[in-house]
Scaffold this motif. Structure first.
Motif, PDB file in Angstrom:
ATOM      1  N   SER A 172      20.756  28.635  41.986  1.00  0.00           N
ATOM      2  CA  SER A 172      20.255  28.275  40.676  1.00  0.00           C
ATOM      3  C   SER A 172      20.919  27.010  40.182  1.00  0.00           C
ATOM      4  N   VAL A 173      20.303  26.406  39.146  1.00  0.00           N
ATOM      5  CA  VAL A 173      20.884  25.192  38.585  1.00  0.00           C
ATOM      6  C   VAL A 173      22.290  25.473  38.064  1.00  0.00           C
ATOM      7  N   THR A 174      22.454  26.629  37.405  1.00  0.00           N
ATOM      8  CA  THR A 174      23.767  26.975  36.864  1.00  0.00           C
ATOM      9  C   THR A 174      24.796  27.130  37.983  1.00  0.00           C
ATOM     10  N   THR A 175      24.411  27.861  39.020  1.00  0.00           N
ATOM     11  CA  THR A 175      25.323  28.053  40.137  1.00  0.00           C
ATOM     12  C   THR A 175      25.646  26.727  40.810  1.00  0.00           C
ATOM     13  N   LEU A 226      30.637  30.274  49.621  1.00  0.00           N
ATOM     14  CA  LEU A 226      31.195  29.800  48.354  1.00  0.00           C
ATOM     15  C   LEU A 226      30.147  29.849  47.248  1.00  0.00           C
ATOM     16  N   ALA A 227      28.920  29.435  47.580  1.00  0.00           N
ATOM     17  CA  ALA A 227      27.852  29.407  46.583  1.00  0.00           C
ATOM     18  C   ALA A 227      27.492  30.811  46.099  1.00  0.00           C
ATOM     19  N   ASP A 228      27.705  31.814  46.951  1.00  0.00           N
ATOM     20  CA  ASP A 228      27.335  33.188  46.602  1.00  0.00           C
ATOM     21  C   ASP A 228      28.451  33.946  45.884  1.00  0.00           C
ATOM     22  N   LEU A 229      29.604  33.329  45.705  1.00  0.00           N
ATOM     23  CA  LEU A 229      30.702  34.023  45.038  1.00  0.00           C
ATOM     24  C   LEU A 229      30.346  34.349  43.584  1.00  0.00           C
ATOM     25  N   PRO A 230      30.702  35.534  43.114  1.00  0.00           N
ATOM     26  CA  PRO A 230      30.515  35.834  41.691  1.00  0.00           C
ATOM     27  C   PRO A 230      31.550  35.075  40.860  1.00  0.00           C
ATOM     28  N   VAL A 290      46.133  30.682  32.244  1.00  0.00           N
ATOM     29  CA  VAL A 290      46.961  31.786  32.714  1.00  0.00           C
ATOM     30  C   VAL A 290      48.415  31.425  32.437  1.00  0.00           C
ATOM     31  N   ARG A 291      49.241  32.444  32.192  1.00  0.00           N
ATOM     32  CA  ARG A 291      50.628  32.188  31.773  1.00  0.00           C
ATOM     33  C   ARG A 291      51.628  32.685  32.800  1.00  0.00           C
ATOM     34  N   ASP A 292      52.757  32.033  32.794  1.00  0.00           N
ATOM     35  CA  ASP A 292      53.883  32.412  33.647  1.00  0.00           C
ATOM     36  C   ASP A 292      54.179  33.906  33.466  1.00  0.00           C
ATOM     37  N   GLY A 293      54.284  34.632  34.588  1.00  0.00           N
ATOM     38  CA  GLY A 293      54.588  36.055  34.544  1.00  0.00           C
ATOM     39  C   GLY A 293      53.381  36.961  34.533  1.00  0.00           C
ATOM     40  N   GLU A 294      52.200  36.409  34.348  1.00  0.00           N
ATOM     41  CA  GLU A 294      50.993  37.240  34.348  1.00  0.00           C
ATOM     42  C   GLU A 294      50.575  37.584  35.779  1.00  0.00           C
ATOM     43  N   ARG A 295      49.731  38.612  35.873  1.00  0.00           N
ATOM     44  CA  ARG A 295      49.167  39.033  37.159  1.00  0.00           C
ATOM     45  C   ARG A 295      47.658  38.789  37.112  1.00  0.00           C
ATOM     46  N   PRO A 296      47.237  37.576  37.399  1.00  0.00           N
ATOM     47  CA  PRO A 296      45.805  37.279  37.294  1.00  0.00           C
ATOM     48  C   PRO A 296      44.993  38.032  38.339  1.00  0.00           C
ATOM     49  N   GLU A 297      43.756  38.340  37.986  1.00  0.00           N
ATOM     50  CA  GLU A 297      42.832  39.000  38.903  1.00  0.00           C
ATOM     51  C   GLU A 297      41.720  38.066  39.337  1.00  0.00           C
ATOM     52  N   HIS A 298      41.818  36.801  38.902  1.00  0.00           N
ATOM     53  CA  HIS A 298      40.827  35.789  39.249  1.00  0.00           C
ATOM     54  C   HIS A 298      41.540  34.518  39.706  1.00  0.00           C
ATOM     55  N   CYS A 299      40.838  33.712  40.485  1.00  0.00           N
ATOM     56  CA  CYS A 299      41.244  32.341  40.753  1.00  0.00           C
ATOM     57  C   CYS A 299      40.343  31.414  39.940  1.00  0.00           C
ATOM     58  N   LEU A 302      35.920  31.433  36.800  1.00  0.00           N
ATOM     59  CA  LEU A 302      36.897  32.436  37.214  1.00  0.00           C
ATOM     60  C   LEU A 302      36.278  33.309  38.301  1.00  0.00           C
ATOM     61  N   ILE A 303      36.854  33.251  39.508  1.00  0.00           N
ATOM     62  CA  ILE A 303      36.320  33.945  40.674  1.00  0.00           C
ATOM     63  C   ILE A 303      37.217  35.147  40.972  1.00  0.00           C
ATOM     64  N   PRO A 304      36.683  36.363  40.986  1.00  0.00           N
ATOM     65  CA  PRO A 304      37.524  37.548  41.202  1.00  0.00           C
ATOM     66  C   PRO A 304      38.253  37.499  42.549  1.00  0.00           C
ATOM     67  N   HIS A 305      39.526  37.884  42.524  1.00  0.00           N
ATOM     68  CA  HIS A 305      40.314  37.943  43.757  1.00  0.00           C
ATOM     69  C   HIS A 305      39.630  38.811  44.809  1.00  0.00           C
ATOM     70  N   GLU A 306      39.102  39.952  44.388  1.00  0.00           N
ATOM     71  CA  GLU A 306      38.535  40.880  45.355  1.00  0.00           C
ATOM     72  C   GLU A 306      37.364  40.249  46.098  1.00  0.00           C
ATOM     73  N   ALA A 307      36.549  39.471  45.383  1.00  0.00           N
ATOM     74  CA  ALA A 307      35.425  38.801  46.037  1.00  0.00           C
ATOM     75  C   ALA A 307      35.918  37.784  47.055  1.00  0.00           C
ATOM     76  N   LEU A 308      36.971  37.039  46.709  1.00  0.00           N
ATOM     77  CA  LEU A 308      37.534  36.071  47.651  1.00  0.00           C
ATOM     78  C   LEU A 308      38.130  36.776  48.861  1.00  0.00           C
ATOM     79  N   ARG A 309      38.808  37.896  48.636  1.00  0.00           N
ATOM     80  CA  ARG A 309      39.402  38.631  49.764  1.00  0.00           C
ATOM     81  C   ARG A 309      38.312  39.142  50.719  1.00  0.00           C
ATOM     82  N   GLN A 310      37.232  39.644  50.154  1.00  0.00           N
ATOM     83  CA  GLN A 310      36.144  40.137  50.994  1.00  0.00           C
ATOM     84  C   GLN A 310      35.526  39.017  51.812  1.00  0.00           C
ATOM     85  N   ARG A 311      35.295  37.856  51.171  1.00  0.00           N
ATOM     86  CA  ARG A 311      34.682  36.735  51.893  1.00  0.00           C
ATOM     87  C   ARG A 311      35.607  36.199  52.976  1.00  0.00           C
ATOM     88  N   THR A 312      36.894  36.067  52.665  1.00  0.00           N
ATOM     89  CA  THR A 312      37.819  35.502  53.657  1.00  0.00           C
ATOM     90  C   THR A 312      38.061  36.468  54.817  1.00  0.00           C
TER      91      THR A 312
END
Length: 246
Positions: free
Chosen positions: A2-5, A30-34, A47-56, A111-121
């Motif tokens: 899509s244009v947005t994607t 990459l294009a199919d990543l949520p 994101v702040r120092d000390g946080e545990r982000p769930e996205h890249c 913001l791309i979920p870590h889990e989606a990146l782990r599955q793709r990689t």
């Protein structure tokens, strides 16, 4: 796509193709990543120092910076990031972030979920290798900054920063041969160079009087690229771009 994607993915693909040759399969993955798109205002933390982000985060538009805050409130900027960069890719494996990431300008981030990146990689070793390469280039940029901070004069390290940012923007189509967007305040430059704002003002004046650059408004004009590289002792090999271009 899509244009947005397309708008979301293209800066990231331009960045990755500036340093490597991803396959069509990797580009489709990459294009199919949520993702979730968020906008940030200058000074707002992603994101702040000390946080545990769930996205890249993948930068779509605008500039970000990575920084550490000292106990006295002082800020040391350790990197600037532009469209196409993934400034917190290491959070995919490190868990707790050991620095903060903030908007320098109004910016848009995917913001791309870590889990989606782990599955793709896990499914695509070539994608895992590509992202691993990005983290290695990130480490090379840090080495370049450490060397500049530790061994170059204020004049040399500021010239080096301008060379780096110009080439990185050129590589992804964000700058012209002699003109680069440079939306950094003097306080941003001071915090990146480990200098006071007064010292940065003097250094910018010296670079201008040498006929190397003009920094006016939000634009850096490079009058003498070879001279700027000489002042910076700039070797672009640490950027690992497919083609060095000044």
């Amino acid at each position: 796509m899509s244009v947005t994607t397309d708008r979301i993915v293209q800066p990231l693909i331009r960045r990755l193709t500036s340093t490597a040759n991803p396959s069509d399969e990797v580009i489709r993955a990459l294009a199919d990543l949520p993702f979730t798109v968020k906008s940030f205002e200058p000074g707002q933390d992603i994101v702040r120092d000390g946080e545990r982000p769930e996205h890249c985060a993948a930068v779509i538009e605008g500039w970000l910076c990575r920084f550490k805050l000292l106990p006295d409130g002082g800020r040391q900027i350790i990197a600037f990031h532009i469209a196409g960069d993934m400034p917190d890719l290491q959070s995919l494996h490190l868990g707790v972030l050991d620095h903060s990431i903030s908007a320098v300008t109004p910016c848009t981030v995917a913001l791309i979920p870590h889990e989606a990146l782990r599955q793709r990689t896990a499914r695509l070793p070539d994608l895992a290798a590509l992202l691993w390469r990005e983290t290695m280039i990130d480490a090379a940029l840090f080495r370049g900054w450490v060397t500049a901070m530790g061994r170059r004069s204020a004049y040399g390290r500021t010239a080096h920063l301008f060379c780096e940012l110009h080439m990185r923007q050129r590589a992804v189509g964000l700058a012209e041969p002699r003109h680069s967007p440079m939306p950094l305040r003097q306080t941003d430059l001071a915090d990146a160079m480990g200098l006071t704002s007064v010292h940065i003002t003097r250094t910018l004046g010296a670079l201008r009087k040498s006929g190397l650059i003009t920094l006016q408004g939000r634009t850096l004009t490079i009058h003498d690229w070879d001279g700027l590289c000489q002042a910076a002792e700039f070797d672009p090999s640490y950027l690992h771009l497919g083609k060095a271009n000044g």
